[in-house]
Scaffold this motif. Structure first.
Motif, PDB file in Angstrom:
ATOM      1  N   THR A   6       0.828  -1.212   0.000  1.00  0.00           N
ATOM      2  CA  THR A   6       0.000   0.000   0.000  1.00  0.00           C
ATOM      3  C   THR A   6       0.860   1.258   0.000  1.00  0.00           C
ATOM      4  O   THR A   6       0.715   2.128   0.838  1.00  0.00           O
ATOM      5  N   VAL A  55      -7.916  -1.800  -3.520  1.00  0.00           N
ATOM      6  CA  VAL A  55      -8.195  -3.139  -2.973  1.00  0.00           C
ATOM      7  C   VAL A  55      -9.670  -3.504  -3.073  1.00  0.00           C
ATOM      8  O   VAL A  55     -10.080  -4.551  -2.577  1.00  0.00           O
ATOM      9  N   PHE A  77      -7.791  -0.106   7.499  1.00  0.00           N
ATOM     10  CA  PHE A  77      -6.639   0.788   7.475  1.00  0.00           C
ATOM     11  C   PHE A  77      -7.014   2.137   8.074  1.00  0.00           C
ATOM     12  O   PHE A  77      -8.068   2.702   7.770  1.00  0.00           O
ATOM     13  N   TRP A 135      -7.507  -5.821   4.555  1.00  0.00           N
ATOM     14  CA  TRP A 135      -7.484  -4.439   4.098  1.00  0.00           C
ATOM     15  C   TRP A 135      -8.708  -3.616   4.476  1.00  0.00           C
ATOM     16  O   TRP A 135      -8.871  -2.497   4.001  1.00  0.00           O
ATOM     17  N   VAL A 163      -6.665   3.864  -1.149  1.00  0.00           N
ATOM     18  CA  VAL A 163      -6.409   2.453  -0.842  1.00  0.00           C
ATOM     19  C   VAL A 163      -7.670   1.626  -1.080  1.00  0.00           C
ATOM     20  O   VAL A 163      -7.591   0.499  -1.562  1.00  0.00           O
TER      21      VAL A 163
END
Length: 166
Positions: free
Chosen positions: A42, A122, A138, A135, A118
């Motif tokens: 990331t 993802v 975050f 994920w 992000v």
């Protein structure tokens, strides 16, 4: 030529590396001076020779950076077609990899735009249980400021690339 003049080319190599491997290697130094390499998927680069990464699952890297903020990020395009083309022609069509040197800032809460970036990258994985576990939560990032770079070199197949770069 310096980092700023090569930044667009560097970002291209980093982008291809992320697409082909899914992660980068970030090197740090521990309290005894030993190197430590952490895979991080990331990492995002900005337009101004900076970037950020999501500081999740990187306890040893985080501890090292809190004591010594120096980093080296390496990205390599490991795509099969990229390498096959280079092997057949005897010439790389573009730089195969790059190392970026700089420092990492302190851990901070991610900004909404960073969280969206992000999530976009993802999003397909978030449809799976494992993707959500890995994920889905975050929250924090570290800024990266780059001051120098070195291309990954295979001189016999890339003499036409990175001209003017030591």
């Amino acid at each position: 030529m310096g980092l700023e003049e090569q930044w667009d080319r560097i970002r291209d190599v980093v982008s291809r590396g992320k697409r082909s491997t899914g992660h980068f290697a970030i090197a740090s130094v521990d309290s005894a001076g030993a190197p430590h390499v952490t895979p991080v998927g990331t990492v995002y680069l900005r337009d101004d020779c900076t970037g950020f990464y999501f500081d999740q699952y990187t306890r040893v890297l985080a501890d090292n950076l809190d004591a010594d903020p120096r980093v080296c990020l390496m990205a390599v395009d490991s795509g099969r077609m990229f390498w096959m083309r280079a092997l057949v022609t005897g010439r790389f069509p573009a730089g195969p990899g790059v190392r970026l040197y700089g420092t990492a800032g302190p851990r901070r809460p991610a900004e909404p735009a960073e969280l969206e970036q992000v999530r976009r990258s993802v999003r397909p994985a978030l449809l799976s249980r494992g993707g959500r576990l890995l994920w889905g939560d975050f929250t924090h990032v570290r800024d990266l400021t780059f001051t120098d770079f070195r291309p990954v070199r295979y001189p016999v197949m890339m003499s036409h690339l990175w001209q003017g770069v030591p």
